[in-house]
Design a protein around this motif. Structure first.
Motif, short mmCIF file in Angstrom:
data_model
loop_
_atom_site.label_atom_id
_atom_site.label_comp_id
_atom_site.label_asym_id
_atom_site.label_seq_id
_atom_site.Cartn_x
_atom_site.Cartn_y
_atom_site.Cartn_z
N VAL A 200 0.96 -1.16 -0.07
CA VAL A 200 -0.01 0.09 -0.04
C VAL A 200 0.80 1.43 0.02
O VAL A 200 0.59 2.11 -0.84
N LEU A 201 1.93 1.57 0.98
CA LEU A 201 2.74 2.15 0.93
C LEU A 201 3.61 2.64 -0.41
O LEU A 201 3.62 3.78 -1.02
N GLY A 202 3.98 1.61 -1.07
CA GLY A 202 4.55 1.86 -2.43
C GLY A 202 3.66 2.21 -3.39
O GLY A 202 3.97 3.02 -4.27
N ALA A 203 2.17 1.82 -3.36
CA ALA A 203 1.34 2.24 -4.44
C ALA A 203 1.13 4.14 -4.03
O ALA A 203 1.00 4.68 -4.95
N TYR A 204 0.96 4.33 -2.68
CA TYR A 204 0.96 5.79 -2.40
C TYR A 204 2.16 6.59 -2.86
O TYR A 204 2.09 7.77 -3.30
N ASP A 205 3.15 5.98 -2.87
CA ASP A 205 4.68 6.57 -3.35
C ASP A 205 4.46 6.87 -4.80
O ASP A 205 4.68 8.04 -5.14
N ILE B 264 -4.56 15.31 0.71
CA ILE B 264 -5.32 14.18 1.31
C ILE B 264 -4.75 12.93 0.82
O ILE B 264 -4.47 11.88 1.72
N VAL B 265 -3.91 12.94 -0.17
CA VAL B 265 -3.15 11.35 -0.75
C VAL B 265 -2.08 11.46 0.28
O VAL B 265 -1.50 10.50 0.86
N THR B 266 -1.54 12.64 0.57
CA THR B 266 -0.51 12.74 1.70
C THR B 266 -0.74 11.96 3.05
O THR B 266 0.14 11.38 3.56
N ILE B 267 -2.00 12.54 3.49
CA ILE B 267 -2.46 12.11 4.65
C ILE B 267 -2.52 10.53 4.51
O ILE B 267 -2.27 9.90 5.38
N ASN B 268 -3.16 10.20 3.65
CA ASN B 268 -3.32 8.62 3.55
C ASN B 268 -2.00 7.91 3.31
O ASN B 268 -2.03 6.81 3.97
N ARG B 269 -1.09 8.52 2.78
CA ARG B 269 0.36 7.88 2.57
C ARG B 269 0.90 7.74 4.03
O ARG B 269 1.46 6.79 4.23
N ALA B 270 0.77 8.75 4.72
CA ALA B 270 1.15 8.78 6.10
C ALA B 270 0.57 7.78 7.03
O ALA B 270 1.37 7.21 7.75
N VAL B 271 -0.62 7.54 6.88
CA VAL B 271 -1.24 6.06 7.51
C VAL B 271 -0.50 4.92 7.40
O VAL B 271 0.05 4.10 8.32
N GLU C 23 7.42 2.35 8.75
CA GLU C 23 8.54 3.05 9.18
C GLU C 23 8.22 3.49 10.74
O GLU C 23 9.23 3.77 11.31
N GLY C 24 7.04 3.67 11.16
CA GLY C 24 6.84 4.10 12.66
C GLY C 24 6.17 5.49 12.54
O GLY C 24 6.12 5.99 11.45
N PRO C 25 5.59 5.94 13.62
CA PRO C 25 4.88 7.08 13.60
C PRO C 25 5.75 8.56 13.45
O PRO C 25 5.13 9.50 13.07
N GLU C 26 7.07 8.43 13.86
CA GLU C 26 7.74 9.71 13.75
C GLU C 26 7.84 10.10 12.32
O GLU C 26 7.85 11.22 11.93
N PRO C 27 8.21 9.18 11.40
CA PRO C 27 8.30 9.65 9.75
C PRO C 27 7.02 10.04 9.44
O PRO C 27 6.80 11.04 8.60
N ALA C 28 5.92 9.63 9.94
CA ALA C 28 4.47 9.97 9.42
C ALA C 28 4.21 11.32 9.81
O ALA C 28 3.87 12.19 9.19
N LEU C 29 4.51 11.77 11.07
CA LEU C 29 4.31 12.98 11.80
C LEU C 29 5.34 13.89 11.03
O LEU C 29 4.66 15.19 10.75
N ALA C 30 6.36 13.58 10.71
CA ALA C 30 7.27 14.61 10.01
C ALA C 30 6.54 14.83 8.37
O ALA C 30 6.89 15.91 8.08
N THR C 31 6.11 13.74 8.07
CA THR C 31 5.39 14.12 6.71
C THR C 31 4.38 14.92 6.64
O THR C 31 4.33 15.88 6.01
N ILE C 32 3.51 14.99 7.69
CA ILE C 32 2.14 15.84 7.64
C ILE C 32 2.53 17.02 8.20
O ILE C 32 1.79 18.16 8.05
N ALA C 33 3.68 17.18 9.04
CA ALA C 33 4.16 18.51 9.68
C ALA C 33 4.41 19.41 8.54
O ALA C 33 4.33 20.67 8.66
N LYS C 34 4.56 18.97 7.15
CA LYS C 34 5.01 19.65 6.00
C LYS C 34 3.71 20.40 5.46
O LYS C 34 3.72 21.27 4.79
#
Length: 410
Positions: free
Chosen positions: A312-317, A327-334, A340-351
């Protein structure tokens, strides 16, 4: 009693009545004003004289007469309508045959509202308001804007349709491609309003079956359009999972925790037929990738099969490379959080720009989950509170409230 019946008829048939009136009278303002007048008359008449046997047909007949009065007052009757039909028979036929007449009328109006004369950012919004009956606030949340800006956009779109003399007919096949993106977006958003309520008890619950019917109709009209086939598949994959979305206590069950054995095998098979057609005629495109993400999930056979997070992550990439969509970025963060863990996801949506998501419930629910997983209890509680304040459906409210309560051990 009359008030409850009117509210039910408004929810069930209001948008379809407006669509039918607009298709007949060739004027969006007349359609909306006539229906509003009919509702006003019903609010006065039904409590006193009783609810009619066919409330939707009553509203259509009354709307039709109100529209005729408006046409006469505007002194343009001859240019707007031909010989008037017998209203009673027409109304009964119209309102008793959703599968045969009303979906076609609604699809016709969808194509009208998605006319290229209307600004691209207004086409789907106008259609969702007029044809699907969504409130301005609901549409504004979908498009990550505010109510005032969305209302202004709608006013400009209707004015443009009037000024451009848009024909109230489904355009010929040669004109479909220029409208198709907005048409698909309209159907997609309308279905999402049904899907966001796991219990299927909200005011837009009926969109699920109706959008399945409309995507089937559109797929038959445009058999060689890959994204049309893909959207038909997406909606069926999503609906197939509905039986497993609700826990015994009435709370929502997240996708990764749903029991695949409870999914509808028939709908999944139907979705795969559309999926195969889309893949045979189309190259990677946003809806095709979304379709594949749904197909990945529906490939699970039981809870023993691990969730397909890496795929799923590969498809979102790939999807993010094709489509710059928050919204796609938010779904990818899930998916990123699971891989990879919550920290990289938080860094993504922080942008992202947080103010854009003030009224977007999934954003706050995701932030709450990620903060909870990093041990930031206070931050997670605040994010859960923001999500709950946005008024989710009862199943979603129960799920979010339980997650929040678990943070404090309540």
């Amino acid at each position: 009693m009359g008030g409850e019946a009117l509210e039910a008829a408004f929810r069930e048939a209001g948008a379809r009545i407006v669509a039918a009136l607009a298709a007949r009278f060739r004027d969006l303002d007349i359609a909306e004003e006539a229906f509003a007048e009919a509702c006003s008359r019903a609010a006065k008449a039904w409590p006193a004289s009783g609810t009619p046997d066919a409330p939707s047909a009553w509203l259509y007949r009354t709307s039709e007469r109100a529209a005729l009065d408006m046409v006469r007052r505007r002194k343009v009757r001859k240019t707007l309508i031909p010989e008037p039909p017998e209203p009673d028979a027409t109304a009964e036929d119209l309102m008793s045959s959703d599968s045969a007449i009303i979906p076609e009328e609604r699809l016709r109006l969808i194509f009208i509202c998605c006319h290229p004369a209307v600004a691209p950012d207004s086409r789907a919004a106008l259609t969702l308001r007029l044809v699907c009956g969504l409130e301005v606030a609901e549409i504004a949340r979908v498009f990550l804007t505010n109510d005032v800006a969305l209302q202004q956009r709608l006013v400009r779109a209707k004015r443009k349709i009037r000024e451009a003399g848009v024909s109230f007919e489904v355009p010929g096949p040669e004109h479909w491609p220029e409208r198709l993106s907005a048409v698909l977006s309209t159907l997609e958003v309308a279905y999402s309003k049904a899907h966001e309520d796991a219990a299927g008890s909200g005011r837009h619950a009926g969109f699920a079956a109706e959008m399945m019917a409309l995507t089937a109709l559109l797929a038959s009209m445009m058999p060689d359009e890959a994204e049309v086939q893909a959207l038909a598949a997406i909606i069926r994959f999503a609906e197939a999972r509905r039986p497993a979305r609700l826990a015994a206590d009435g709370s929502m069950i997240p996708l990764s925790e749903q029991d695949p054995a409870r999914w509808s095998a028939d709908l999944i098979a139907d979705a795969r037929r559309y999926c195969g057609r889309a893949l045979s005629i189309g190259s990677p495109a946003p809806r095709i990738l979304n379709m594949m993400i749904h197909a990945l999930w529906c490939g699970r056979k039981s809870l023993d099969d691990p969730p397909p997070w890496k795929a799923v992550l590969g498809a979102y990439d790939v999807l993010c490379d094709l489509q710059d969509n928050p919204i796609v970025t938010i779904n990818r963060a899930v998916a990123l959080a699971e891989v990879e863990g919550p920290e990289p996801a938080l860094a993504t949506i922080a942008k992202l720009e947080p103010e854009r998501f003030a009224n977007f419930l999934p954003f706050h629910a995701l932030v709450a989950d990620l903060l909870a997983r990093t041990g930031n209890v206070a931050g997670a509680q605040a994010a859960f509170d923001r999500a709950l304040a946005l008024g989710p459906g009862e199943a979603e409210r129960r799920y979010l409230a339980a997650r929040r309560a678990a943070l404090s051990g309540a």
